[in-house]
Motif scaffolding. Structure first.
Motif, PDB file in Angstrom:
ATOM      1  N   GLY A  34       0.695  -1.302  -0.067  1.00 68.62           N
ATOM      2  CA  GLY A  34      -0.153   0.043  -0.192  1.00 68.62           C
ATOM      3  C   GLY A  34       0.893   1.332   0.112  1.00 68.62           C
ATOM      4  O   GLY A  34       0.433   2.366   0.250  1.00 68.62           O
ATOM      5  N   GLN A  35       2.031   1.217  -0.283  1.00 68.82           N
ATOM      6  CA  GLN A  35       3.032   2.203  -0.240  1.00 68.82           C
ATOM      7  C   GLN A  35       2.453   3.047  -1.659  1.00 68.82           C
ATOM      8  O   GLN A  35       3.039   4.516  -1.587  1.00 68.82           O
ATOM      9  CB  GLN A  35       4.301   2.042  -0.163  1.00 68.82           C
ATOM     10  CG  GLN A  35       4.751   1.246   1.001  1.00 68.82           C
ATOM     11  CD  GLN A  35       6.148   0.585   1.402  1.00 68.82           C
ATOM     12  OE1 GLN A  35       6.785   0.179   0.300  1.00 68.82           O
ATOM     13  NE2 GLN A  35       6.386   0.243   2.599  1.00 68.82           N
ATOM     14  N   LEU A  36       2.252   2.244  -2.488  1.00 69.10           N
ATOM     15  CA  LEU A  36       1.855   2.813  -3.890  1.00 69.10           C
ATOM     16  C   LEU A  36       0.430   2.541  -3.870  1.00 69.10           C
ATOM     17  O   LEU A  36       0.053   1.557  -3.870  1.00 69.10           O
ATOM     18  CB  LEU A  36       2.550   2.229  -5.247  1.00 69.10           C
ATOM     19  CG  LEU A  36       4.126   2.759  -5.207  1.00 69.10           C
ATOM     20  CD1 LEU A  36       4.633   1.920  -6.356  1.00 69.10           C
ATOM     21  CD2 LEU A  36       4.379   4.171  -5.507  1.00 69.10           C
ATOM     22  N   LYS A  37      -0.407   3.597  -3.947  1.00 70.29           N
ATOM     23  CA  LYS A  37      -1.736   3.863  -3.350  1.00 70.29           C
ATOM     24  C   LYS A  37      -2.697   3.477  -4.905  1.00 70.29           C
ATOM     25  O   LYS A  37      -2.103   3.745  -5.735  1.00 70.29           O
ATOM     26  CB  LYS A  37      -2.327   4.924  -3.019  1.00 70.29           C
ATOM     27  CG  LYS A  37      -1.791   5.290  -1.707  1.00 70.29           C
ATOM     28  CD  LYS A  37      -2.444   4.416  -0.562  1.00 70.29           C
ATOM     29  CE  LYS A  37      -1.608   4.938   0.809  1.00 70.29           C
ATOM     30  NZ  LYS A  37      -1.523   3.927   1.843  1.00 70.29           N
ATOM     31  N   ALA A  38      -3.797   2.618  -4.923  1.00 69.09           N
ATOM     32  CA  ALA A  38      -4.364   2.295  -6.104  1.00 69.09           C
ATOM     33  C   ALA A  38      -4.872   3.665  -6.786  1.00 69.09           C
ATOM     34  O   ALA A  38      -5.273   4.555  -6.002  1.00 69.09           O
ATOM     35  CB  ALA A  38      -5.555   1.569  -5.639  1.00 69.09           C
TER      36      ALA A  38
END
Length: 141
Positions: A34-38
């Motif tokens: 989740g460090q790169l968000k959807a």
């Protein structure tokens, strides 16, 4: 025949990992954690700086992530982390359910008698521990 020390094998494996492999693993990990968000647009310039690679390995990693359905490419917009719908999540759980059932069936078909005995011993041990816990809880109450 002598086996190579594990440190030699590990360093040999690390030597075979390409920049694209490393960046692929790092971005995939960032997405999963989740460090790169959807839905977030990913800039190649930002990613090359963040991961310390040139555009070539980065683009290869992004193509692989796109093939794994973790990224989506929108013409003239760029690459974004996929956003999962409820239907997507349900489909993944349905696939997982089928795969886990198949894995259990295959394991049962190929289990050895020794493994069965080990499982029976483990079950007996857990049963005795549970009974002991219930008895000590009863005594305290």
């Amino acid at each position: 025949m002598q086996q190579a020390p594990s440190s030699i094998i590990e360093s040999s494996d690390e030597a075979n990992i390409t920049l694209a492999d490393r960046v692929f693993a790092q971005i995939q990990d960032a997405i999963v954690k989740g460090q790169l968000k959807a839905g977030v647009k990913m800039s190649e310039a930002e990613l090359t700086t963040r991961y310390g690679v040139s555009r070539g390995p980065l683009r290869e990693a992004l193509r692989r992530l796109e093939a794994r359905k973790l990224l989506t490419r929108i013409p003239h917009v760029g690459v974004r982390v996929v956003e999962l719908t409820i239907d997507d999540v349900l489909q993944m759980y349905q696939v997982r359910e089928v795969l886990e059932g198949m894995a259990a069936r295959l394991a049962a078909e190929h289990v050895t008698e020794e493994e069965v005995q080990g499982l029976k011993q483990l079950l007996q041990q857990r049963s005795e521990e549970h009974t002991s816990e219930l008895q000590s809880h009863h005594v305290i109450s």
